[in-house]
Design a protein around this motif. Structure first.
Motif, PDB file in Angstrom:
ATOM      1  N   ILE A  10      43.757  19.513  46.448  1.00 26.80           N
ATOM      2  CA  ILE A  10      43.259  20.784  47.035  1.00 26.80           C
ATOM      3  C   ILE A  10      44.066  21.612  47.648  1.00 26.80           C
ATOM      4  N   GLY A  11      44.784  21.086  48.539  1.00 28.72           N
ATOM      5  CA  GLY A  11      45.756  21.812  49.180  1.00 28.72           C
ATOM      6  C   GLY A  11      46.705  22.594  48.365  1.00 28.72           C
ATOM      7  N   THR A  12      47.183  22.127  47.381  1.00 31.46           N
ATOM      8  CA  THR A  12      48.096  22.780  46.433  1.00 31.46           C
ATOM      9  C   THR A  12      47.347  24.019  45.693  1.00 31.46           C
ATOM     10  N   MET A  13      46.017  23.865  45.173  1.00 32.31           N
ATOM     11  CA  MET A  13      45.334  24.849  44.796  1.00 32.31           C
ATOM     12  C   MET A  13      45.018  26.028  45.806  1.00 32.31           C
ATOM     13  N   SER A  66      46.317  31.756  47.334  1.00 29.90           N
ATOM     14  CA  SER A  66      46.498  32.675  48.449  1.00 29.90           C
ATOM     15  C   SER A  66      48.139  32.762  48.648  1.00 29.90           C
ATOM     16  N   ASN A  67      48.535  31.774  49.763  1.00 26.75           N
ATOM     17  CA  ASN A  67      49.694  31.898  50.220  1.00 26.75           C
ATOM     18  C   ASN A  67      50.148  30.534  51.083  1.00 26.75           C
ATOM     19  N   SER A  68      51.254  30.357  51.329  1.00 25.22           N
ATOM     20  CA  SER A  68      51.729  29.186  52.152  1.00 25.22           C
ATOM     21  C   SER A  68      51.089  29.137  53.605  1.00 25.22           C
ATOM     22  N   ALA A  69      50.902  30.099  54.179  1.00 22.50           N
ATOM     23  CA  ALA A  69      50.368  30.374  55.390  1.00 22.50           C
ATOM     24  C   ALA A  69      48.866  30.026  55.448  1.00 22.50           C
ATOM     25  N   VAL A  70      48.284  30.502  54.497  1.00 18.58           N
ATOM     26  CA  VAL A  70      46.668  30.194  54.385  1.00 18.58           C
ATOM     27  C   VAL A  70      46.685  28.579  54.135  1.00 18.58           C
ATOM     28  N   GLY A  71      47.549  28.105  53.234  1.00 19.77           N
ATOM     29  CA  GLY A  71      47.579  26.706  52.946  1.00 19.77           C
ATOM     30  C   GLY A  71      47.879  25.859  54.224  1.00 19.77           C
ATOM     31  N   THR A  72      48.655  26.315  55.163  1.00 19.41           N
ATOM     32  CA  THR A  72      48.840  25.616  56.266  1.00 19.41           C
ATOM     33  C   THR A  72      47.746  25.797  57.222  1.00 19.41           C
ATOM     34  N   PHE A  73      47.142  26.776  57.410  1.00 14.97           N
ATOM     35  CA  PHE A  73      46.022  26.934  58.271  1.00 14.97           C
ATOM     36  C   PHE A  73      44.804  25.864  57.883  1.00 14.97           C
ATOM     37  N   VAL A  74      44.568  25.743  56.707  1.00 18.81           N
ATOM     38  CA  VAL A  74      43.573  25.098  56.006  1.00 18.81           C
ATOM     39  C   VAL A  74      43.799  23.569  56.198  1.00 18.81           C
ATOM     40  N   SER A  75      45.276  23.077  56.077  1.00 18.63           N
ATOM     41  CA  SER A  75      45.522  21.863  56.289  1.00 18.63           C
ATOM     42  C   SER A  75      45.321  21.331  57.784  1.00 18.63           C
ATOM     43  N   ALA A  80      37.482  26.170  57.504  1.00 18.77           N
ATOM     44  CA  ALA A  80      38.255  25.724  56.572  1.00 18.77           C
ATOM     45  C   ALA A  80      37.806  25.707  55.075  1.00 18.77           C
ATOM     46  N   ALA A  81      36.340  25.097  55.042  1.00 20.39           N
ATOM     47  CA  ALA A  81      35.700  24.809  53.946  1.00 20.39           C
ATOM     48  C   ALA A  81      35.302  26.209  53.491  1.00 20.39           C
ATOM     49  N   ALA A  82      34.734  27.104  54.213  1.00 21.97           N
ATOM     50  CA  ALA A  82      34.524  28.239  53.843  1.00 21.97           C
ATOM     51  C   ALA A  82      35.596  29.311  53.198  1.00 21.97           C
ATOM     52  N   VAL A  83      36.864  28.958  53.613  1.00 27.35           N
ATOM     53  CA  VAL A  83      38.157  29.437  53.086  1.00 27.35           C
ATOM     54  C   VAL A  83      38.187  29.103  51.618  1.00 27.35           C
ATOM     55  N   VAL A  84      38.366  27.691  51.653  1.00 31.86           N
ATOM     56  CA  VAL A  84      38.285  26.931  50.269  1.00 31.86           C
ATOM     57  C   VAL A  84      37.157  27.712  49.254  1.00 31.86           C
ATOM     58  N   ALA A  85      35.940  27.814  49.774  1.00 37.77           N
ATOM     59  CA  ALA A  85      35.106  28.242  48.848  1.00 37.77           C
ATOM     60  C   ALA A  85      35.122  29.612  48.265  1.00 37.77           C
ATOM     61  N   VAL A  86      35.373  30.691  49.163  1.00 39.44           N
ATOM     62  CA  VAL A  86      35.826  31.877  48.807  1.00 39.44           C
ATOM     63  C   VAL A  86      37.025  32.206  48.030  1.00 39.44           C
ATOM     64  N   THR A 116      25.338  19.257  53.317  1.00 37.85           N
ATOM     65  CA  THR A 116      25.388  19.284  51.973  1.00 37.85           C
ATOM     66  C   THR A 116      25.820  20.586  51.484  1.00 37.85           C
ATOM     67  N   VAL A 117      25.383  21.828  52.184  1.00 37.42           N
ATOM     68  CA  VAL A 117      26.024  23.146  51.823  1.00 37.42           C
ATOM     69  C   VAL A 117      27.391  23.181  51.921  1.00 37.42           C
ATOM     70  N   ILE A 118      27.757  22.738  53.126  1.00 36.16           N
ATOM     71  CA  ILE A 118      29.348  22.667  53.615  1.00 36.16           C
ATOM     72  C   ILE A 118      30.375  22.058  52.624  1.00 36.16           C
ATOM     73  N   ILE A 119      29.626  20.900  52.064  1.00 29.42           N
ATOM     74  CA  ILE A 119      30.422  20.145  51.065  1.00 29.42           C
ATOM     75  C   ILE A 119      30.477  20.562  49.709  1.00 29.42           C
ATOM     76  N   LEU A 120      29.082  20.655  49.168  1.00 31.87           N
ATOM     77  CA  LEU A 120      28.975  21.080  47.871  1.00 31.87           C
ATOM     78  C   LEU A 120      29.062  22.780  47.489  1.00 31.87           C
ATOM     79  N   VAL A 121      29.209  23.541  48.189  1.00 28.05           N
ATOM     80  CA  VAL A 121      29.597  24.654  47.815  1.00 28.05           C
ATOM     81  C   VAL A 121      31.158  24.973  47.388  1.00 28.05           C
ATOM     82  N   PRO A 122      31.858  24.377  48.221  1.00 26.99           N
ATOM     83  CA  PRO A 122      33.476  24.363  47.978  1.00 26.99           C
ATOM     84  C   PRO A 122      33.751  23.698  46.873  1.00 26.99           C
TER      85      PRO A 122
END
Length: 469
Positions: A285-288, A293-302, A178-184, A260-266
């Motif tokens: 962050i969820g809205t961003m 992306s789209n609602s499906a990705v937002g749901t997955f991350v949530s 989830a953190a990686a998806v936010v970062a990308v 630190t990497v997992i938190i700071l990079v995103p």
């Protein structure tokens, strides 16, 4: 005052207790990988990113990443102190065992109280965020959802520690994804360059842009320290880590670096990718993520974040129960209480202590914890300061020759850390300092009127017999 600075002698019982008349030792059952998984899960990077970091965005705006980076650098010095002390004193008591042994019983008792404040407040605060991230599939009351998470975590905490390491490991993978998806997504939708990370801007009222001052950054360091605070879990688990002399330091330092990497990079990605300063300051962050992306990705991350919160609850309950277990073994309470708290269940876990941290945690989900966020920040900072004092004293007497991991640049590291943390404390809001000070004052009275007069039979901080193996 001599009790504060005089080291405690290791307690050697006159006769080895049997299983029926004393607490059993915790079982060494996990290595570096299992310990790192459990410790990372206590840091719970994704839930920290989605639950705690938005509060920093609201007050620090584009300076959030810089503040977390500074806090992480301070935590390197803190981690050095934990690593050296944790290998000298590998006890489930964590900070209080280390500080009591090096700096005296009163100092250790105050650290115990501060750590208990942190470990009792943080899980329900995190757990109450579950409802927000389950919203895509169900609308739940935050207090009810948080209480449910705490009770589920309590049940999991009664299991064998090795089983919990694998359970939390699976959840950890999901939250890292989830953190990686936010970062990308944040980097791929950048609206501003790297220079924005030092622009020190935050959205003010009426559409105005305000400047983030250096004093605001210093004030925010208390929360920034809390963001990666979970790396100390490795010390609480030191009695259950195989080869603690080597594995405690490895687990502490590896966990701090990874978290630190997992938190700071995103956080950097969000700062660069937020549509505008108002959206960044809002911290949704969820809205961003959905907009990128789209609602499906937002749901997955949530949903990944919701699992991360459950994961954090499990590990925090495990950690907290070990603190209470160790305090009973070290005779911090009247004897009937010590006997109950030191009971171990069929899986080797301290089941009464687990229930006593999990069930009240569920109840705290129905309490307004806004003020307790500030109390937690003050408590973490004060606790780190006392740990740094203990690290400064860690090479006195026979401890100088005890085999242990030794930090580089001693004593400069603990001296600098003490000075910085003391200054950070002076920049916290008065009300939070008063709350924390009042609680520690009551704890000092308990020490003065109950523990100190019974110093021969109470608060006997011990180290497991195989600690030096």
């Amino acid at each position: 005052m001599t009790d504060t600075l005089r080291p405690v002698e290791t307690v050697v019982p006159e006769a080895a207790p049997t299983a029926s008349d004393g607490p059993r030792k915790l079982k060494r059952s996990i290595g570096v990988v299992g310990g790192t998984l459990l410790t990372l899960s206590c840091v719970t990077p994704a839930s920290t990113l989605f639950v705690v970091v938005p509060d920093l965005f609201s007050s620090l705006g584009t300076a959030t990443a810089l503040t977390i980076a500074i806090g992480s650098l301070l935590c390197v010095a803190v981690a050095f102190c934990y690593s050296e002390l944790g290998t000298l004193i590998p006890s489930a008591g964590g900070e209080y065992a280390m500080v009591s042994t090096m700096a005296g019983r009163l100092a250790g008792w105050l650290v115990f109280v501060l750590s208990l404040l942190v470990v009792m407040i943080v899980p329900p605060v995190i757990a109450m965020g579950t409802a927000d991230y389950l919203a895509p599939i169900a609308h739940l009351n935050p207090s009810m959802a948080g209480a449910g998470v705490m009770l589920l975590a309590t049940l999991a905490g009664l299991l064998d520690l090795r089983a919990n390491a694998w359970i939390t490991g699976v959840f950890l993978v999901l939250e890292v994804i989830a953190a990686a998806v936010v970062a990308v997504l944040g980097f791929s939708h950048s609206e501003r360059g790297l220079s924005s990370l030092t622009s020190m801007r935050v959205a003010g009222s009426g559409g105005h842009t305000d400047t983030v001052t250096a004093m605001l950054v210093v004030s925010g360091l208390a929360i920034a320290l809390f963001i990666t605070q979970g790396f100390s879990t490795a010390v609480y688990l030191s009695e259950e880590l195989e080869n603690p002399r080597r594995n405690v330091a490895r687990t502490v330092l590896a966990t701090l670096a990874i978290s630190t990497v997992i938190i700071l990079v995103p956080v950097v990605a969000i700062t660069m990718g937020a549509p505008d300063l108002t959206a960044l300051t809002g911290g949704d962050i969820g809205t961003m993520v959905t907009a990128w992306s789209n609602s499906a990705v937002g749901t997955f991350v949530s949903l990944c974040v919701a699992l991360a919160i459950i994961n954090a609850g499990i590990v925090m309950v495990i950690q907290n129960s070990r603190v209470l277990f160790a305090s009973a073994r070290d005779k911090a309470w009247p004897e009937p209480v010590n006997g109950v708290l030191s009971k171990l269940g069929r899986f080797g876990s301290p089941w009464v202590a687990t229930l006593l941290v999990g069930v009240p945690g569920a109840a705290l989900c129905f309490v307004d914890l806004d003020t307790l966020y500030g109390v937690t920040g003050v408590s973490v900072t004060a606790m780190y300061l006392l740990v740094a004092v203990a690290a400064l004293l860690a090479r006195r007497g026979h401890h100088r020759h005890t085999p242990a991991w030794r930090m580089p640049l001693w004593p400069a590291v603990p001296v600098l850390l003490i000075a910085v943390l003391a200054y950070v404390l002076t920049r916290q809001e008065t009300v939070y300092l008063l709350w924390t000070g009042g609680i520690t004052a009551v704890a000092t009275l308990y020490w003065a009127f109950y523990l100190r007069p019974r110093r021969g039979t109470r608060w006997l901080v011990s180290i497991p017999e195989d600690a030096h193996a």
